[in-house]
Motif scaffolding. Structure first.
Motif, PDB file in Angstrom:
ATOM      1  N   LYS A   1      43.627  -9.856 -22.802  1.00 13.09           N
ATOM      2  CA  LYS A   1      43.328  -9.125 -24.036  1.00 13.09           C
ATOM      3  C   LYS A   1      41.821  -8.970 -24.235  1.00 13.09           C
ATOM      4  CE  LYS A   1      44.311  -9.194 -28.980  1.00 13.09           C
ATOM      5  NZ  LYS A   1      44.957  -9.914 -30.077  1.00 13.09           N
ATOM      6  N   GLU A   2      41.056 -10.027 -24.016  1.00 12.60           N
ATOM      7  CA  GLU A   2      39.614  -9.970 -24.220  1.00 12.60           C
ATOM      8  C   GLU A   2      38.927  -9.071 -23.196  1.00 12.60           C
ATOM      9  OE1 GLU A   2      37.403 -13.429 -25.178  1.00 12.60           O
ATOM     10  OE2 GLU A   2      39.036 -14.308 -26.334  1.00 12.60           O
TER      11      GLU A   2
ATOM     12  N   ALA B   1      40.341  -6.544 -21.612  1.00 11.37           N
ATOM     13  CA  ALA B   1      40.741  -5.167 -21.936  1.00 11.37           C
ATOM     14  C   ALA B   1      39.918  -4.630 -23.109  1.00 11.37           C
ATOM     15  CB  ALA B   1      42.232  -5.107 -22.261  1.00 11.37           C
ATOM     16  N   SER B   2      39.691  -5.460 -24.119  1.00 13.42           N
ATOM     17  CA  SER B   2      38.898  -5.051 -25.276  1.00 13.42           C
ATOM     18  C   SER B   2      37.452  -4.772 -24.864  1.00 13.42           C
ATOM     19  CB  SER B   2      38.941  -6.151 -26.342  1.00 13.42           C
ATOM     20  OG  SER B   2      38.075  -5.846 -27.389  1.00 13.42           O
ATOM     21  N   TRP B   3      36.872  -5.658 -24.059  1.00 13.53           N
ATOM     22  CA  TRP B   3      35.504  -5.468 -23.565  1.00 13.53           C
ATOM     23  C   TRP B   3      35.410  -4.194 -22.731  1.00 13.53           C
ATOM     24  CZ3 TRP B   3      33.864  -5.291 -18.480  1.00 13.53           C
ATOM     25  CH2 TRP B   3      32.477  -5.289 -18.289  1.00 13.53           C
ATOM     26  N   ASN B   4      36.380  -3.993 -21.867  1.00 18.47           N
ATOM     27  CA  ASN B   4      36.398  -2.820 -20.990  1.00 18.47           C
ATOM     28  C   ASN B   4      36.507  -1.531 -21.804  1.00 18.47           C
ATOM     29  OD1 ASN B   4      36.441  -1.675 -18.325  1.00 18.47           O
ATOM     30  ND2 ASN B   4      38.607  -1.235 -18.672  1.00 18.47           N
ATOM     31  N   LYS B   5      37.355  -1.533 -22.810  1.00 17.10           N
ATOM     32  CA  LYS B   5      37.520  -0.349 -23.670  1.00 17.10           C
ATOM     33  C   LYS B   5      36.198  -0.029 -24.365  1.00 17.10           C
ATOM     34  CE  LYS B   5      40.254   1.447 -27.496  1.00 17.10           C
ATOM     35  NZ  LYS B   5      41.292   1.140 -28.488  1.00 17.10           N
ATOM     36  N   ASP B   6      35.531  -1.051 -24.869  1.00 14.72           N
ATOM     37  CA  ASP B   6      34.243  -0.852 -25.535  1.00 14.72           C
ATOM     38  C   ASP B   6      33.198  -0.296 -24.567  1.00 14.72           C
ATOM     39  OD1 ASP B   6      32.320  -1.279 -27.797  1.00 14.72           O
ATOM     40  OD2 ASP B   6      31.453  -2.678 -26.331  1.00 14.72           O
TER      41      ASP B   6
ATOM     42  N   LYS C   1      45.268 -14.324 -23.382  1.00 16.36           N
ATOM     43  CA  LYS C   1      44.065 -14.103 -24.178  1.00 16.36           C
ATOM     44  C   LYS C   1      42.952 -13.520 -23.300  1.00 16.36           C
ATOM     45  CE  LYS C   1      41.112 -16.212 -27.596  1.00 16.36           C
ATOM     46  NZ  LYS C   1      40.777 -17.362 -28.409  1.00 16.36           N
TER      47      LYS C   1
END
Length: 117
Positions: free
Chosen positions: A80-81, A83-88, A77
């Motif tokens: 995943k979190e 990676a999501s923050w980094n993508k944003d 988790k």
């Protein structure tokens, strides 16, 4: 080493402070111990101007304060979190706003700047 007795290499990232040299090991430890540390250290220095290490610390702070201020239950988790923050952050082309100007440095770090009359 006490904590990692079988270590073959230690990667050390540090700034370019004039005391951060291999010679400093010999001032801090007996020669044999300093020699051992010298043999296992792989030293990487940050750039003298505009340290990328400072930028990494700022980004981690942003992540903690705006993205991961809560407990994450599993490593999957967490990955995943992050990676999501980094993508944003990348999609928004987020930048670091450096606020520490030369003039501010002359005031805050006045002991490092010569006085001009």
């Amino acid at each position: 080493m006490v904590d990692f007795p079988r270590v073959k290499k230690i990667v050390l990232v540090m700034d370019n402070l004039n005391t951060h040299t291999i010679g400093s090991l010999y001032k801090a430890f007996p020669a044999e111990e300093a020699g051992y540390y010298r043999s296992v250290l792989e030293i990487h220095y940050t750039p003298k101007h505009g340290s990328w290490l400072n930028m990494a610390e700022i980004e981690i702070n942003v992540l903690v304060n705006h993205g991961l201020s809560k407990r994450v239950s599993t490593i999957q988790k967490m990955i995943k979190e992050v990676a999501s923050w980094n993508k944003d952050r990348n999609q928004r082309a987020s930048k670091i706003n450096w606020r520490f100007s030369t003039e501010n440095a002359k005031i805050k770090l006045k002991r490092l700047y010569p006085l001009y009359v």
